[in-house]
Design an enzyme around this catalytic site. Structure first.
Site, PDB file in Angstrom:
ATOM      1  N   HIS A   1       0.816  -1.222   0.000  1.00 25.36           N
ATOM      2  CA  HIS A   1       0.000   0.000   0.000  1.00 25.36           C
ATOM      3  C   HIS A   1       0.849   1.271   0.000  1.00 25.36           C
ATOM      4  O   HIS A   1       0.370   2.342  -0.399  1.00 25.36           O
ATOM      5  CB  HIS A   1      -0.937  -0.014   1.215  1.00 25.36           C
TER       6      HIS A   1
ATOM      7  N   ASP B   1     -10.710  -3.724 -17.976  1.00 27.73           N
ATOM      8  CA  ASP B   1     -11.137  -4.734 -18.951  1.00 27.73           C
ATOM      9  C   ASP B   1      -9.902  -5.381 -19.579  1.00 27.73           C
ATOM     10  O   ASP B   1      -9.110  -4.712 -20.239  1.00 27.73           O
ATOM     11  CB  ASP B   1     -12.000  -4.061 -20.031  1.00 27.73           C
TER      12      ASP B   1
END
Length: 440
Positions: A165, A384
């Site tokens: 992170h 996608d």
């Protein structure tokens, strides 16, 4: 509410491999910003993304497609192929070594339809769908990214990713994944070039604290009933769905001046915080906190450029006595949520960076604090890889401190927000009862 699923399925994993940038990349050192470099981001952020099968992609292997696109994307995002080291005063630095990121290919004997709503956190077999490769779980000297692509028998797949992170927030992660997806679909380069520029979110010289930062204050004299100790062995996970009917019911409980201007996030956050606090049965005078993670990209006064993929958020906190939150109507909690969000300003961020440097990059308050972050507008649904529609993109689970809001369409076709909670078993039961009262 999503209960733990009785589904059982087998995941077969191949040996992990290291994916390196397809072309040579710069060998250099890069410092993280003072928003990246705080104790509260020194952990691995796990996210899962569920994709349906696509007849037009029949015969194509999602693991192979994504692995090849990943190698190309790392040419542009080459710091993610490096390793973190500590400099003076524990300052984090990326050694851009090109060593690569971990990639695991796998298969599961189940379809996405069989999983149904069980894909909500905590997904069954999540540890199998994002396997912890030994030696990769650290912060320093370890791969910064771990990806596992699990093929399903329906032709769909699950992409699970674990990100250090300190390197990026959720927006930065989606930017990186979008780049992989674009390349997987034939692009030569990402449509949004990645920018490092971590100096933009670095402390002033000399640093000076000019704003209160309640989210980092140490809790004093907590009146915690022993039966509510948040021990890891005592915790359970459940997810709760807020569709149009639930949101409408909550909105109708607000006074007229709040009913039209309050956002869906503010409504759900206020409801969850109020129900959680009531369920915890705290001492009436206990001071509790709510922290709302707030992204600064594109906001007035902030100069975070398009393409910046580092951490660019803060989570200002508001305080209340437990009794005040529990006994007052929902509008009281909504006002506090709005107050938390309103604290964010350019000066607040500058003060926060300076606070990190002067206070030694402390951990956020872990007392009676509830941290909420809205993942529903981050853009997971736009990632996608060629297979099209995403069913769910979300962190794998909540913690006893943090809940992530995610966009989800349930099996009834209702679009809404799903909120995972992590609480002790008796508290979870009371939380569910309080939530049903408010949303019935």
């Amino acid at each position: 509410m999503a209960s733990p699923s009785p589904l059982a399925f087998t995941v077969r994993r191949h040996d992990p491999e290291m994916v390196v940038p397809e072309k040579p990349t710069p060998r250099e050192q890069k410092q993280l910003s003072d928003i990246d470099d705080q104790e509260g981001t020194r952990y691995q952020l796990p996210v899962m993304m569920f994709y349906e099968g696509n007849p037009t992609m029949k015969g194509k292997d999602p693991a192979k497609v994504i692995r090849e696109a990943l190698a190309k994307a790392l040419v542009f995002y080459y710091p993610l192929a490096g390793r973190l080291v500590e400099g003076p005063n524990r300052k984090l630095i990326v050694e851009c070594t090109g060593e690569g990121v971990l990639f695991v290919e796998a298969e599961a004997d189940i379809t996405l339809k069989q999983l149904g709503d069980a894909i909500l956190p905590p997904c069954p077999c999540s540890e199998e769908l994002l396997h912890d490769v030994p030696g990769s779980e650290g912060i320093l000297g370890c791969p910064l990214v771990l990806i596992q692509v699990t093929r399903l028998t329906c032709g769909g797949f699950i992409l699970a990713i674990r990100l250090n992170h300190t390197m990026a927030d959720a927006f930065g992660l989606v930017q990186f994944l979008t780049a992989i997806g674009e390349i997987a679909r034939g692009a030569w380069a990402p449509s949004v070039p990645p920018l490092w520029e971590r100096e933009l979110l670095t402390a002033r010289s000399p640093p000076r604290i000019t704003c209160p930062h309640h989210e980092y204050e140490e809790a004093v004299d907590e009146k915690c009933p022993p039966t509510l100790t948040m021990g890891q062995n005592n915790m359970i996970q459940q997810s709760f769905f807020f569709g149009p009917k639930e949101v409408k019911t909550l909105r109708e409980q607000l006074p007229p001046q709040l009913r039209t201007c309050s956002t869906k996030f503010e409504l759900i956050t206020a409801c969850v915080w109020k129900c959680r606090t009531t369920a915890l049965e705290l001492h009436p005078d206990e001071i509790i906190r709510l922290s709302c993670a707030n992204n600064v990209r594109g906001k007035d006064g902030f100069r975070v450029p398009i393409g910046y993929y580092g951490n660019a958020f803060a989570f200002p906190a508001v305080l209340s006595k437990a009794e005040m939150l529990c006994r007052n109507p929902l509008g009281y909690a909504v006002e506090l949520v709005r107050e938390a969000k309103a604290q964010l300003s350019e000066e607040y961020m500058r003060s926060l960076m300076d606070f990190m440097v002067l206070k030694g990059r402390p951990m956020y308050n872990t007392g009676w604090n509830h941290i909420v972050t809205d993942n529903s507008r981050i853009g997971y649904e736009k990632v996608d890889f060629g297979w099209g529609k995403l069913q769910l993109g979300a962190p794998t689970a909540a913690s006893h401190l943090i809940s992530y809001f995610s966009r989800f369409t349930n099996t009834k076709g209702e679009e809404g927000i799903v909120v995972p909670m992590c609480l002790p078993l008796p508290v979870m039961g009371r939380f569910q009862q309080e939530l049903e009262k408010m949303t019935r």
